[in-house]
Design a protein around this motif. Structure first.
Motif, PDB file in Angstrom:
ATOM      1  N   VAL A  68     133.924  15.627   6.833  1.00 46.95           N
ATOM      2  CA  VAL A  68     135.296  15.599   7.369  1.00 46.95           C
ATOM      3  C   VAL A  68     135.443  16.618   8.493  1.00 46.95           C
ATOM      4  N   LEU A  69     134.913  17.812   8.275  1.00 46.56           N
ATOM      5  CA  LEU A  69     134.982  18.844   9.306  1.00 46.56           C
ATOM      6  C   LEU A  69     134.204  18.435  10.558  1.00 46.56           C
ATOM      7  N   LEU A  70     133.078  17.744  10.366  1.00 49.19           N
ATOM      8  CA  LEU A  70     132.299  17.289  11.512  1.00 49.19           C
ATOM      9  C   LEU A  70     133.091  16.295  12.347  1.00 49.19           C
ATOM     10  N   HIS A  71     133.744  15.327  11.688  1.00 43.77           N
ATOM     11  CA  HIS A  71     134.531  14.335  12.431  1.00 43.77           C
ATOM     12  C   HIS A  71     135.733  14.982  13.107  1.00 43.77           C
ATOM     13  N   VAL A  72     136.352  15.935  12.443  1.00 46.43           N
ATOM     14  CA  VAL A  72     137.481  16.636  13.070  1.00 46.43           C
ATOM     15  C   VAL A  72     137.013  17.402  14.298  1.00 46.43           C
ATOM     16  N   PHE A  73     135.844  18.042  14.187  1.00 48.34           N
ATOM     17  CA  PHE A  73     135.300  18.793  15.320  1.00 48.34           C
ATOM     18  C   PHE A  73     134.961  17.858  16.484  1.00 48.34           C
TER      19      PHE A  73
END
Length: 295
Positions: free
Chosen positions: A19-24
């Motif tokens: 999730v953090l990767l996609h947000v980044f």
């Protein structure tokens, strides 16, 4: 009658790291697109509304008047022509000369191969600002009566073509030489046995196999040379001879500059580079990914 049931595939649970990767990635993409989207937003608004309500405000009028005015006031067709006169010969000459050097370095074994490639590549390591003064003096002292309109190498399209060829050939020779080294030597040896000349080895056998790499370099060169502002500003003095990047100066007044109009002009000047990229997109991507699966 028997029926076969297949188990349903379960989706993998979302992990916090994913999730953090996609947000980044989404934030990075938005950060890169934000200036372009802001330029489009400004170009579609009339300056009277922007000055009255501010740039950060909800628009009430969106139209293409700024694009129309920028195209007419900057005489963009004339400057597009100037840019084509500079960019097309520069790209073709750079690819031809650098491919000749790359062919010599990659397909023939001589002691000076590595030194020759280093000389061409070292030219890209020299900052352009270092040679402004001597190059400017050299252009002023080089007389070309009957060849250029100014009678000198200075203030001519030929001067810009030559400087672009000189600065871009090293990078292209380096890339093409590495690509030509990956081609099987059996092709060259078989052609030599059949009595093929060196020119035929280069033009009819090696060069057709380098089309993906040549297309990728042609895309990069077209964008770099088209967007050049530095050399045009230094080596061109007549306004009528300026390329398209200098045409935006016509949209700036002495006491007042309409930023919305300039934004529209900048977006118009970016259209040819997008066209070149989309036309050569497949070749560009294939040229960049060639050899990625080799050990």
């Amino acid at each position: 009658m028997s029926t076969t049931t297949y188990p349903l595939k379960r989706r993998a649970p979302l992990r916090p790291a994913r999730v953090l990767l996609h947000v980044f990635l989404a934030g990075t993409a938005l950060a890169w697109l934000a200036p372009l989207l802001w330029a489009v937003f400004s170009a579609l608004r009339p300056y009277s509304e922007t000055s009255a309500r501010g740039y950060v405000s909800w628009p009430h009028t969106l139209n293409f008047d700024n694009f129309k005015n920028a195209f007419q006031q900057s005489d963009m067709v004339h400057y597009f022509g100037n840019t084509l006169v500079i960019a097309v010969p520069a790209v073709l000459l750079t690819l031809f000369l650098s491919s000749c050097v790359a062919f010599y370095v990659a397909r023939f074994d001589f002691r000076v191969n590595l030194a020759l490639l280093l000389v061409f590549t070292a030219g890209n390591l020299l900052p352009q600002q270092v040679i402004i003064t001597p190059l400017y003096r050299l252009y002023l002292l080089t007389n070309l009566p009957g060849i250029t309109a100014s009678g000198k190498l200075y203030d001519s399209a030929l001067g810009l073509v030559l400087i672009h060829v000189a600065f871009q050939s090293g990078f292209c020779a380096f890339v093409l030489s590495n690509y030509m080294r990956s081609l099987p030597h059996e092709l060259t040896e078989a052609a030599l046995v059949d009595g093929a000349s060196v020119w035929r080895l280069y033009w009819q056998i090696t060069l057709p196999l380098c089309k993906p790499a040549m297309a990728a370099l042609a895309t990069l060169l077209s964008i770099w040379i088209y967007n050049d502002f530095f050399w045009a500003l230094v080596l061109i003095s007549t306004g009528e001879n300026m390329p398209i990047t200098s045409a935006l100066n016509n949209l700036s007044g002495q006491y007042f500059t309409d930023p919305n109009l300039v934004a529209a002009g900048a977006l118009l000047t970016a259209i040819p580079t997008l066209v070149v990229y989309f036309v050569l997109q497949r070749q560009f991507v294939s040229g960049l990914t060639l050899g990625s699966n080799k050990g």
